[in-house]
Each structure stands twice: as structure tokens, then as C-alpha cells.
Motif scaffolding. Structure first.
Motif, PDB file in Angstrom:
ATOM      1  N   SER A  29       0.805  -1.223   0.000  1.00  0.00           N
ATOM      2  CA  SER A  29       0.000   0.000   0.000  1.00  0.00           C
ATOM      3  C   SER A  29       0.838   1.273   0.000  1.00  0.00           C
ATOM      4  CB  SER A  29      -0.956   0.002   1.198  1.00  0.00           C
ATOM      5  OG  SER A  29      -0.233  -0.103   2.421  1.00  0.00           O
ATOM      6  N   ALA A  30       2.157   1.156   0.233  1.00  0.00           N
ATOM      7  CA  ALA A  30       3.003   2.342   0.073  1.00  0.00           C
ATOM      8  C   ALA A  30       2.896   2.869  -1.346  1.00  0.00           C
ATOM      9  CB  ALA A  30       4.455   1.998   0.401  1.00  0.00           C
ATOM     10  N   HIS A  31       2.740   1.951  -2.303  1.00  0.00           N
ATOM     11  CA  HIS A  31       2.553   2.363  -3.694  1.00  0.00           C
ATOM     12  C   HIS A  31       1.233   3.112  -3.840  1.00  0.00           C
ATOM     13  CE1 HIS A  31       2.897   2.208  -8.032  1.00  0.00           C
ATOM     14  NE2 HIS A  31       1.706   1.658  -8.113  1.00  0.00           N
ATOM     15  N   CYS A  32       0.220   2.699  -3.070  1.00  0.00           N
ATOM     16  CA  CYS A  32      -1.073   3.382  -3.130  1.00  0.00           C
ATOM     17  C   CYS A  32      -0.950   4.833  -2.663  1.00  0.00           C
ATOM     18  CB  CYS A  32      -2.098   2.655  -2.261  1.00  0.00           C
ATOM     19  SG  CYS A  32      -2.467   0.973  -2.793  1.00  0.00           S
TER      20      CYS A  32
ATOM     21  N   GLY B 186       0.470  -0.652 -11.268  1.00  0.00           N
ATOM     22  CA  GLY B 186       1.270  -1.863 -11.363  1.00  0.00           C
ATOM     23  C   GLY B 186       0.979  -2.843 -10.241  1.00  0.00           C
ATOM     24  N   LEU B 187       0.676  -2.331  -9.048  1.00  0.00           N
ATOM     25  CA  LEU B 187       0.359  -3.211  -7.923  1.00  0.00           C
ATOM     26  C   LEU B 187      -0.902  -4.021  -8.208  1.00  0.00           C
ATOM     27  CD1 LEU B 187       0.916  -4.133  -5.021  1.00  0.00           C
ATOM     28  CD2 LEU B 187      -0.443  -2.192  -4.218  1.00  0.00           C
ATOM     29  N   VAL B 188      -1.913  -3.371  -8.752  1.00  0.00           N
ATOM     30  CA  VAL B 188      -3.159  -4.070  -9.092  1.00  0.00           C
ATOM     31  C   VAL B 188      -2.908  -5.111 -10.177  1.00  0.00           C
ATOM     32  CG1 VAL B 188      -5.481  -3.798 -10.046  1.00  0.00           C
ATOM     33  CG2 VAL B 188      -4.602  -2.137  -8.398  1.00  0.00           C
TER      34      VAL B 188
ATOM     35  N   MET C  36       6.825  -6.265  -8.648  1.00  0.00           N
ATOM     36  CA  MET C  36       6.218  -5.219  -7.839  1.00  0.00           C
ATOM     37  C   MET C  36       7.112  -4.837  -6.674  1.00  0.00           C
ATOM     38  SD  MET C  36       3.493  -3.363  -7.809  1.00  0.00           S
ATOM     39  CE  MET C  36       4.222  -1.880  -7.117  1.00  0.00           C
ATOM     40  N   ALA C  37       7.754  -5.833  -6.054  1.00  0.00           N
ATOM     41  CA  ALA C  37       8.669  -5.562  -4.947  1.00  0.00           C
ATOM     42  C   ALA C  37       9.837  -4.696  -5.419  1.00  0.00           C
ATOM     43  CB  ALA C  37       9.179  -6.871  -4.350  1.00  0.00           C
TER      44      ALA C  37
END
Length: 223
Positions: A16-19, A146-148, A92-93
Motif C-alpha cells: 500500500s506504500a505504492h497506493c 502496477g500493484l493491481v 512489484m517488490a
């Protein structure tokens, strides 16, 4: 229910940091377009989040159904889809840690779909009713991310439309706290997101789960 589905919540939570980077500003701006009442705003923010989670669940059902059909019609081993999911989570990581930005290409491709959905979302503003907030959340689910896309790759190998929907719903639930907080304390959370140590910790947790998924998939194929 497959116990591994609950890992989806932690993938969403750790990622969620990406969020915060992608949606923190958007969440803050939407809050300004809501009624001033704190109780009313809280209700609309929650409804907005439920709409976004619903959008993820629908996409997960689609991908899960497609993956199951591929396995059933072509004889493709489901472990190959799980291997693909693990590699996407690893990507993603690396993206979160800012060591590799390959997922930006996927986000660029997703912008084409967002251009079709964005005009619809704009017609729902201001968000002054739960129905409009929920509908906007459904549109929000198509925002390039990208996370999704990494999470959807897992639902592709989940085995069924139901499992795919559950995976994405739990994933969305994991991202919900960060997005809700972004509307309340966007500046503080953005400063935290910029901390290198925090990015590396979150990336390491995602990478650990990615390596486990890759290992289990390879073990099933090789042995």
C-alpha cells in the motif's frame, strides 16, 4: 476457502506504500469535494473504497475465470500461472524499492482504458451521495496501477472465478487503510513513503511472498 487467499490481504497491505504515491493526492482531492460534515465524509470515503474493492473483485473474477478456462481447455499446468504470478509480485517488490521500474510499461498500457473511464468518473463529481461515491470507486478501480496488475496475475492462476474475485477483494481490503488515511493525512503519509528504509521493508515482505510462490510452483513442476 483456500487459506492462501488471505495472503492477498497482506499483499495489499504491504504494497500500500505504492497506493500512497499513486492515490494519496487523488484521495485528498476527492475529500475536498465531499460535504464538510465529518460523519458524512467518513461514510462517503468508506463507500468510495467499497466501490474500488468491488471493481477489483469483478476484474479478479474475470481473470480467475479466464485462467481456469485456459487450464481446462489447453491442459496448461496451473503451476505455470502461479509462477507467472510470483514473478509479477517480485517485479512489484522491485518497483516499490525503486530498484527497477519495468511495471511502468504496464501502467502506460493501462492508461488507454483509464482514458475511456475517466470522463464517466468526472460526471460523478462532487461526491455528495453514497451512490455517486460507490460509482466513482468502481471507476477508480481502472486507474493504471502496477500493484493491481501484479495482484491480477495471481488471480489468473487462482483456479476459478470465485477464487479470483475473493483474492482481489481481500487485496483491495488490504489497500483500504492506506487510501483512507491518505485522505486524512496525505502530507504525513507521503513523507513516510519517501523514507528509503520503509520502502525496502515493504518490498522485502512482498519479495518474500513472491519467492515462496515461485518456489512452490517450480517444485510442483520439477518434482
Amino acid at each position: 476457502m483456500n487459506p492462501e487467499l488471505f495472503a492477498a490481504f497482506f499483499v495489499g497491505l504491504f504494497g500500500s506504500a505504492h497506493c500512497l504515491l499513486m492515490c494519496g493526492g487523488m484521495a485528498g482531492a476527492l475529500q475536498m469535494l465531499m460535504p464538510p460534515s465529518r460523519a458524512r465524509r467518513s461514510l462517503l470515503q468508506l463507500t468510495l473504497g467499497l466501490g474500488r474493492i468491488s471493481s477489483y473483485a469483478l476484474a479478479g473474477a474475470l481473470f480467475g475465470g479466464v485462467g481456469a478456462a485456459m487450464v481446462g481447455s489447453t491442459g496448461l499446468l496451473p503451476q505455470y500461472l502461479q509462477l507467472f504470478a510470483g514473478l509479477m509480485l517480485l517485479a512489484m517488490a522491485l518497483y516499490i524499492s525503486r530498484l527497477w521500474f519495468g511495471l511502468l510499461k504496464l501502467e502506460q498500457a493501462g492508461k488507454r482504458l483509464w482514458r475511456l473511464v475517466q470522463p464517466i468518473s468526472q460526471k460523478l463529481l462532487p461526491l455528495d451521495s453514497p451512490l455517486k461515491a460507490y460509482a466513482y470507486g468502481l471507476c477508480w478501480g481502472y486507474l493504471p496501477c502496477g500493484l493491481v496488475y501484479s495482484a491480477l496475475s495471481w488471480s489468473l492462476g487462482s483456479g476459478s472465478a470465485v477464487n479470483g474475485a475473493l483474492w482481489m477483494a481481500l487485496f483491495g481490503l488490504g489497500t483500504l487503510p492506506a487510501v483512507l488515511l491518505a485522505g486524512q493525512a496525505a502530507d504525513l503519509l507521503r513523507r513516510l513513503q519517501q523514507q528509503q528504509w520503509l520502502r525496502f521493508i515493504l518490498a522485502a515482505l512482498l519479495a518474500a511472498y513472491a519467492f515462496q510462490t515461485i518456489y512452490l510452483a517450480l517444485r510442483a513442476v520439477v518434482f
